[in-house]
Design a protein around this motif. Structure first.
Motif, PDB file in Angstrom:
ATOM      1  N   UNK A   1      -5.585  -8.034 -18.862  1.00  0.00           N
ATOM      2  CA  UNK A   1      -4.961  -6.789 -17.963  1.00  0.00           C
ATOM      3  C   UNK A   1      -4.125  -6.074 -18.940  1.00  0.00           C
ATOM      4  N   UNK A   2      -4.292  -4.761 -18.931  1.00  0.00           N
ATOM      5  CA  UNK A   2      -3.291  -3.913 -19.702  1.00  0.00           C
ATOM      6  C   UNK A   2      -2.229  -3.790 -18.884  1.00  0.00           C
ATOM      7  N   UNK A   3      -0.996  -3.041 -19.426  1.00  0.00           N
ATOM      8  CA  UNK A   3       0.213  -3.095 -18.722  1.00  0.00           C
ATOM      9  C   UNK A   3       0.154  -2.201 -17.483  1.00  0.00           C
ATOM     10  N   UNK A   4      -0.399  -1.004 -17.661  1.00  0.00           N
ATOM     11  CA  UNK A   4      -0.647  -0.107 -16.508  1.00  0.00           C
ATOM     12  C   UNK A   4      -1.293  -0.795 -15.457  1.00  0.00           C
ATOM     13  N   UNK A   5      -2.268  -1.597 -15.651  1.00  0.00           N
ATOM     14  CA  UNK A   5      -3.016  -2.287 -14.555  1.00  0.00           C
ATOM     15  C   UNK A   5      -2.024  -3.382 -14.254  1.00  0.00           C
ATOM     16  N   UNK A   6      -1.537  -4.083 -14.905  1.00  0.00           N
ATOM     17  CA  UNK A   6      -0.749  -5.106 -14.307  1.00  0.00           C
ATOM     18  C   UNK A   6       0.361  -4.694 -13.476  1.00  0.00           C
ATOM     19  N   UNK A   7       1.156  -3.511 -14.152  1.00  0.00           N
ATOM     20  CA  UNK A   7       2.296  -3.022 -13.080  1.00  0.00           C
ATOM     21  C   UNK A   7       1.708  -2.703 -11.630  1.00  0.00           C
ATOM     22  N   UNK A   8       0.575  -1.825 -11.854  1.00  0.00           N
ATOM     23  CA  UNK A   8      -0.023  -1.332 -10.703  1.00  0.00           C
ATOM     24  C   UNK A   8      -0.401  -2.577  -9.737  1.00  0.00           C
ATOM     25  N   UNK A   9      -0.917  -3.548 -10.130  1.00  0.00           N
ATOM     26  CA  UNK A   9      -1.202  -4.680  -9.454  1.00  0.00           C
ATOM     27  C   UNK A   9       0.144  -5.284  -8.445  1.00  0.00           C
ATOM     28  N   UNK A  10       1.186  -5.566  -9.352  1.00  0.00           N
ATOM     29  CA  UNK A  10       2.341  -6.182  -8.824  1.00  0.00           C
ATOM     30  C   UNK A  10       2.992  -5.250  -7.710  1.00  0.00           C
ATOM     31  N   UNK A  11       2.970  -3.843  -8.084  1.00  0.00           N
ATOM     32  CA  UNK A  11       3.713  -2.858  -7.335  1.00  0.00           C
ATOM     33  C   UNK A  11       3.037  -2.820  -5.982  1.00  0.00           C
ATOM     34  N   UNK A  12       1.492  -2.861  -5.824  1.00  0.00           N
ATOM     35  CA  UNK A  12       0.506  -2.906  -4.790  1.00  0.00           C
ATOM     36  C   UNK A  12       0.935  -4.013  -3.963  1.00  0.00           C
ATOM     37  N   UNK A  13       1.182  -5.272  -4.425  1.00  0.00           N
ATOM     38  CA  UNK A  13       1.335  -6.411  -3.703  1.00  0.00           C
ATOM     39  C   UNK A  13       2.919  -6.177  -3.186  1.00  0.00           C
ATOM     40  N   UNK A  14       3.823  -6.005  -3.931  1.00  0.00           N
ATOM     41  CA  UNK A  14       5.171  -6.000  -3.323  1.00  0.00           C
ATOM     42  C   UNK A  14       5.522  -4.738  -2.391  1.00  0.00           C
ATOM     43  N   UNK A  15       4.778  -3.622  -2.672  1.00  0.00           N
ATOM     44  CA  UNK A  15       4.955  -2.501  -1.785  1.00  0.00           C
ATOM     45  C   UNK A  15       4.454  -2.804  -0.546  1.00  0.00           C
ATOM     46  N   UNK A  16       3.047  -3.239  -0.576  1.00  0.00           N
ATOM     47  CA  UNK A  16       2.202  -3.387   0.668  1.00  0.00           C
ATOM     48  C   UNK A  16       2.356  -4.660   1.538  1.00  0.00           C
ATOM     49  N   UNK A  17       2.996  -5.913   0.837  1.00  0.00           N
ATOM     50  CA  UNK A  17       2.991  -7.064   1.552  1.00  0.00           C
ATOM     51  C   UNK A  17       4.543  -7.317   2.209  1.00  0.00           C
ATOM     52  N   UNK A  18       4.501  -8.018   3.201  1.00  0.00           N
ATOM     53  CA  UNK A  18       5.769  -8.441   3.578  1.00  0.00           C
ATOM     54  C   UNK A  18       6.219  -9.661   2.698  1.00  0.00           C
ATOM     55  N   UNK A  19       7.498  -9.969   2.661  1.00  0.00           N
ATOM     56  CA  UNK A  19       8.007 -11.154   1.743  1.00  0.00           C
ATOM     57  C   UNK A  19       7.275 -12.399   2.084  1.00  0.00           C
ATOM     58  N   UNK A  20       6.979 -12.676   3.419  1.00  0.00           N
ATOM     59  CA  UNK A  20       6.281 -13.703   3.696  1.00  0.00           C
ATOM     60  C   UNK A  20       4.925 -13.979   4.001  1.00  0.00           C
ATOM     61  N   UNK A  21       4.222 -12.887   3.426  1.00  0.00           N
ATOM     62  CA  UNK A  21       2.833 -12.515   3.496  1.00  0.00           C
ATOM     63  C   UNK A  21       1.938 -12.670   2.299  1.00  0.00           C
ATOM     64  N   UNK A  22       2.760 -13.417   1.366  1.00  0.00           N
ATOM     65  CA  UNK A  22       2.307 -13.745  -0.086  1.00  0.00           C
ATOM     66  C   UNK A  22       2.149 -15.309   0.025  1.00  0.00           C
ATOM     67  N   UNK A  23       1.359 -15.770  -1.036  1.00  0.00           N
ATOM     68  CA  UNK A  23       1.086 -17.477  -0.952  1.00  0.00           C
ATOM     69  C   UNK A  23       2.343 -17.926  -1.418  1.00  0.00           C
ATOM     70  N   UNK A  24       3.262 -17.443  -2.453  1.00  0.00           N
ATOM     71  CA  UNK A  24       4.236 -18.292  -3.195  1.00  0.00           C
ATOM     72  C   UNK A  24       5.461 -18.069  -2.267  1.00  0.00           C
TER      73      UNK A  24
END
Ligand SMILES: C[S@@+](CC[C@H](N)C(=O)[O-])C[C@H]1O[C@@H](n2cnc3c(N)ncnc32)[C@H](O)[C@@H]1O
Length: 206
Positions: A1-24
């Motif tokens: 995955x290139x940088x833009x896609x990677x950044x976008x993936x993680x921005x999406x995760x952290x901006x859309x999900x609450x702290x306790x809505x991620x598996x880790x």
């Protein structure tokens, strides 16, 4: 995955999900804290948490009295949320929004901690870059704690494929510059009540 896609993936995760809505998610990063306590580090030690996300490790490190803590993540949302949670205490932390693949440290670290970030590096050049980065930016006799999915752990994390490690494979990757001093298998129960097997590997810089 290139940088833009990677950044976008993680921005999406952290901006859309609450702290306790991620598996880790962990209310208390107990295994990391247990290992860090066992190292008896000086409170002035330079510490970095790589791919920290919204982890509460930083809160615990501050409570333990550590004074020089860097927190790095590719996602600005993750860093902003962690800062907000800490309130006024956030000014005591050095926050770094950066892809670890492009990180250029300005100091040497006495403790490098990474739970579930290194295992996303799949390409040989990225893995080699991470090994070189750690070998140059961790002080002599400095400590490194790497937690990845174990050989029996899941193949994916956050929908992305990961590299799973055994004691031998993680030891081999880093053995030119680091001595493996301890490894532990640790079961993480996700907020969705599933289990993920991690390996926590503790190294000392040669
Ligand atoms: C599975 S989460 C683990 C978060 C945290 N370490 C914990 O234990 O709760 C992976 C984290 O690594 C970050 N990350 C993924 N790839 C990264 C990269 N190339 N550089 C920096 N951070 C990255 C993500 O934004 C995410 O916060």
């Amino acid at each position: 995955m290139d940088f833009d896609k990677l950044e976008e993936h993680w921005e999406n995760v952290h901006s859309k999900k609450k702290e306790n809505e991620v598996s880790w998610y962990q209310i208390l990063p107990h295994k990391s804290i247990e290992i860090i306590k066992s190292l008896n580090l000086n409170l002035d030690s330079n510490i970095i948490d790589i791919g920290a996300g919204e982890s509460r490790l930083v809160d615990n490190l501050l409570n333990m009295g550590f004074k020089n803590i860097d927190v790095l993540d590719i996602s600005k949302s993750a860093i902003d949320k962690a800062k907000k949670r800490l309130g006024h205490k956030s000014s005591r932390v050095n926050w770094i929004v950066c892809d670890v693949n492009h990180f250029v440290p300005t100091k040497k670290y006495d403790l490098w901690h990474d739970r579930a970030a290194f295992h996303f590096l799949k390409q040989l050049d990225q893995i080699n870059n991470y090994i070189s980065l750690t070998s140059h930016s961790i002080s002599e006799n400095g400590n490194m704690i790497l937690a990845t999915f174990s050989s029996d752990g899941p193949q994916k994390c956050s929908g992305l494929e990961v590299v799973r490690y055994s004691k031998d494979s993680i030891k081999n990757e880093f053995e030119e510059h680091f001595k493996l001093i301890n490894h532990q298998i640790s079961n993480h129960t996700t907020p969705f009540n599933t289990n993920q097997e991690f390996i926590f590997a503790s190294f000392v810089k040669k």
